[in-house]
Enzyme design. Sequence first.
Site, PDB file in Angstrom:
ATOM      1  N   TYR A  58       0.914  -1.144   0.103  1.00  0.00           N
ATOM      2  CA  TYR A  58       0.111  -0.242   0.185  1.00  0.00           C
ATOM      3  C   TYR A  58       0.753   1.282  -0.006  1.00  0.00           C
ATOM      4  CZ  TYR A  58      -3.945  -3.017   1.598  1.00  0.00           C
ATOM      5  OH  TYR A  58      -5.217  -4.131   1.492  1.00  0.00           O
ATOM      6  N   LEU A 206     -18.453  -1.707   2.287  1.00  0.00           N
ATOM      7  CA  LEU A 206     -18.962  -0.694   1.684  1.00  0.00           C
ATOM      8  C   LEU A 206     -19.114  -1.022   0.174  1.00  0.00           C
ATOM      9  CD1 LEU A 206     -18.203   2.394   4.153  1.00  0.00           C
ATOM     10  CD2 LEU A 206     -19.980   0.661   4.184  1.00  0.00           C
ATOM     11  N   ARG A 208     -16.465  -0.637  -1.525  1.00  0.00           N
ATOM     12  CA  ARG A 208     -15.369   0.363  -1.983  1.00  0.00           C
ATOM     13  C   ARG A 208     -16.222   1.811  -2.006  1.00  0.00           C
ATOM     14  NH1 ARG A 208     -13.696  -4.021  -4.763  1.00  0.00           N
ATOM     15  NH2 ARG A 208     -11.892  -4.996  -4.167  1.00  0.00           N
ATOM     16  N   GLY A 209     -17.279   1.971  -1.264  1.00  0.00           N
ATOM     17  CA  GLY A 209     -17.788   3.261  -1.205  1.00  0.00           C
ATOM     18  C   GLY A 209     -19.148   3.105  -2.105  1.00  0.00           C
ATOM     19  N   LEU A 211     -21.534   1.450  -1.996  1.00  0.00           N
ATOM     20  CA  LEU A 211     -23.251   1.385  -1.271  1.00  0.00           C
ATOM     21  C   LEU A 211     -23.471   2.748  -0.453  1.00  0.00           C
ATOM     22  CD1 LEU A 211     -22.701  -2.151   0.171  1.00  0.00           C
ATOM     23  CD2 LEU A 211     -24.481  -1.488  -1.221  1.00  0.00           C
ATOM     24  N   PRO A 228     -15.193  -2.669 -12.433  1.00  0.00           N
ATOM     25  CA  PRO A 228     -16.452  -2.560 -13.536  1.00  0.00           C
ATOM     26  C   PRO A 228     -17.489  -2.180 -12.821  1.00  0.00           C
ATOM     27  CG  PRO A 228     -15.192  -4.576 -13.870  1.00  0.00           C
ATOM     28  CD  PRO A 228     -14.563  -3.848 -12.706  1.00  0.00           C
TER      29      PRO A 228
END
Length: 320
Positions: A58, A206, A208-209, A211, A228
């Site tokens: 990371y 989530l 990756r946000g 939701l 995608p």
Amino acid sequence: MTFTMRSLGGGGPDVSAIGLGCMAMSEFYGTPDRGAALATIAAALDAGITLFDTGDFYGMGDNEMLLAEGLIGKRDQAFIQVKTGAQRSPDGAFIGMDARPAALKTALAYSLKRLKTDHVDLYMTSLDPAVPIEETIGALGDLVRQGFVRYVGITNVDAGTIRRAHETHKLTALQAEYSLMSRDIEQDILPLCRELGIGVTAYGVLSRGLLTGSTGSGAGDLRSAFYPRFQGENLSHNERLANALAKAAHSEGITAAQAAIGWVASQGQDIVPLVGARTPGRLDEALKSPLHLSADALTAIRDAVPQDAVRGGRDMAAHG
């Protein structure tokens, strides 16, 4: 302050029932804000969060150094899980896996320096197609016996690989994506983990946000380019599911993020959701998520986001 705790795996360590995923503090989801990241780590510690998730890839080590800075003087309050093995080129591209024993031991040596610690609590890697999983996990077992690692984990592998790995050295945890939009592990992986007493640290709770209304666009945000589910008609369709979740959450008196986190947390005491909050405000919202939703609430939330209604794969799209 003490946060609600959960046991990570059968007979494993006790960790906070929600963990802080630190990846997005360094890259991928927009321009990093180091000050906000450090404030979020401090707020997590103050709230009683003990589980902190990072990876040596990371930010090419930046994330580990950031976490080390945030934990100065408080290392003993943290349970650090580190993922390793993924290889990256200087331009940031992912270029494969290296889980050879010598490579893993070298990677840990660098991680310990960046984290400013003498041990990693949970060290995790994935399958390298060129290396038998027994050799990979055997090397992690060596690191446990040498005192540099406390517990061994594995990430994003199939059930057969989990079983073989566990037979080589006891696995404390599996890290896998698990959310309302990504329920693949429910078929055979989660039942196997429960059979073997392996805990689960769940990322992407989530989606990756997705939701919570994120479109994955903007400076430094790679989601719309690579995932995608954030692209074209897929995004428009999935946004309607997110709106349905928000309505279901509102009827329960919680936010969409809290509903998504609470749904994952409610799937079992052996599951620890990781939240990727990058600001104290977002962290505070996440930590107010219910850990045990009622049966009616779980049904309403699940029905708002039917698994078969989600469009687009959850993994990065291939880019030549």
